[in-house]
Design a protein around this motif. Structure first.
Motif, PDB file in Angstrom:
ATOM      1  N   GLY A 123       2.216   0.639  -4.800  1.00  0.00           N
ATOM      2  CA  GLY A 123       1.414  -0.831  -4.801  1.00  0.00           C
ATOM      3  C   GLY A 123       2.761  -1.570  -4.894  1.00  0.00           C
ATOM      4  O   GLY A 123       3.288  -1.711  -6.371  1.00  0.00           O
ATOM      5  N   ALA A 171      -6.711  -3.641  -5.686  1.00  0.00           N
ATOM      6  CA  ALA A 171      -6.141  -3.133  -4.089  1.00  0.00           C
ATOM      7  C   ALA A 171      -6.553  -1.911  -3.947  1.00  0.00           C
ATOM      8  O   ALA A 171      -7.539  -1.709  -2.505  1.00  0.00           O
ATOM      9  CB  ALA A 171      -5.233  -3.637  -4.072  1.00  0.00           C
ATOM     10  N   ARG A 172      -6.669  -0.672  -4.777  1.00  0.00           N
ATOM     11  CA  ARG A 172      -7.186  -0.017  -4.168  1.00  0.00           C
ATOM     12  C   ARG A 172      -8.679   0.994  -3.788  1.00  0.00           C
ATOM     13  O   ARG A 172      -9.175   0.884  -3.019  1.00  0.00           O
ATOM     14  CB  ARG A 172      -6.821   1.481  -5.029  1.00  0.00           C
ATOM     15  N   GLN A 208       0.354  -1.993  -0.330  1.00  0.00           N
ATOM     16  CA  GLN A 208      -0.505  -0.931  -0.794  1.00  0.00           C
ATOM     17  C   GLN A 208      -0.295   0.101   0.051  1.00  0.00           C
ATOM     18  O   GLN A 208      -0.027   0.152   1.623  1.00  0.00           O
ATOM     19  CB  GLN A 208      -2.212  -0.930  -1.066  1.00  0.00           C
ATOM     20  N   ARG A 267      -3.036  -3.452  -8.605  1.00  0.00           N
ATOM     21  CA  ARG A 267      -2.787  -2.182  -8.214  1.00  0.00           C
ATOM     22  C   ARG A 267      -4.446  -1.478  -7.960  1.00  0.00           C
ATOM     23  O   ARG A 267      -5.376  -0.985  -7.117  1.00  0.00           O
ATOM     24  CB  ARG A 267      -2.023  -1.009  -8.370  1.00  0.00           C
ATOM     25  N   PHE A 321      -2.894   8.269  -2.132  1.00  0.00           N
ATOM     26  CA  PHE A 321      -2.837   6.301  -2.741  1.00  0.00           C
ATOM     27  C   PHE A 321      -1.629   6.439  -3.383  1.00  0.00           C
ATOM     28  O   PHE A 321      -0.892   7.959  -4.007  1.00  0.00           O
ATOM     29  CB  PHE A 321      -3.391   5.837  -3.928  1.00  0.00           C
TER      30      PHE A 321
END
Length: 138
Positions: free
Chosen positions: A87, A28-29, A97, A25, A84
């Motif tokens: 995810g 990806a973020r 995500q 996560r 956000f």
């Protein structure tokens, strides 16, 4: 019969998409953040570098890529807020995500980013699906 239904409920819960682990996560973020910050500066090369090779094949240079984002992903390109959400692991060496976005006009959107890991372990964005919040007009 009741035990059977309980078992089915438990199995269906565990067979759904798994939440991405903290490391996945965070990775990806970080990629999404890097791209969004680059878009905010109109830094086409950095934004383009976060896209997966298949996206880069469709848009063979950074200027074409950022032009597409400006026209088709305006809420991502220019926004008031970008938060956000969850995810999810896709189980195919990838992750989806979710991001809550409010565009420059105050309209709420959800962006579903898909990401995959390259052969060298680098995460890249493979796609983004924008969904306008229910009840909002065009």
């Amino acid at each position: 019969m009741r035990a059977w239904l309980t078992l089915l409920l438990i199995l269906s819960f565990f067979s759904g998409p798994a939440l991405a682990d903290d490391g996945t996560r965070a990775a990806a973020r970080a990629v999404i953040t890097k791209q969004v910050e680059a878009l905010g500066r109109d830094d086409a090369p950095t934004a383009y570098a976060q896209a997966a090779p298949a996206i880069q094949e469709m848009f063979p240079n950074a200027d074409l890529f950022i032009g597409m984002v400006r026209n088709q992903y305006r809420p991502v390109y220019r926004h008031r807020s970008f938060v956000f959400g969850e995810g999810r692991d896709t189980g195919e060496a990838g992750v989806v995500q979710s991001v809550a976005i409010q565009d420059e006009y105050g309209v709420d959107w959800t962006a579903e980013y898909s990401l995959a890991r390259d052969a060298d372990g680098t995460w890249r964005i493979t796609g983004c699906r924008l969904i306008k919040a229910p009840g909002t007009s065009a």
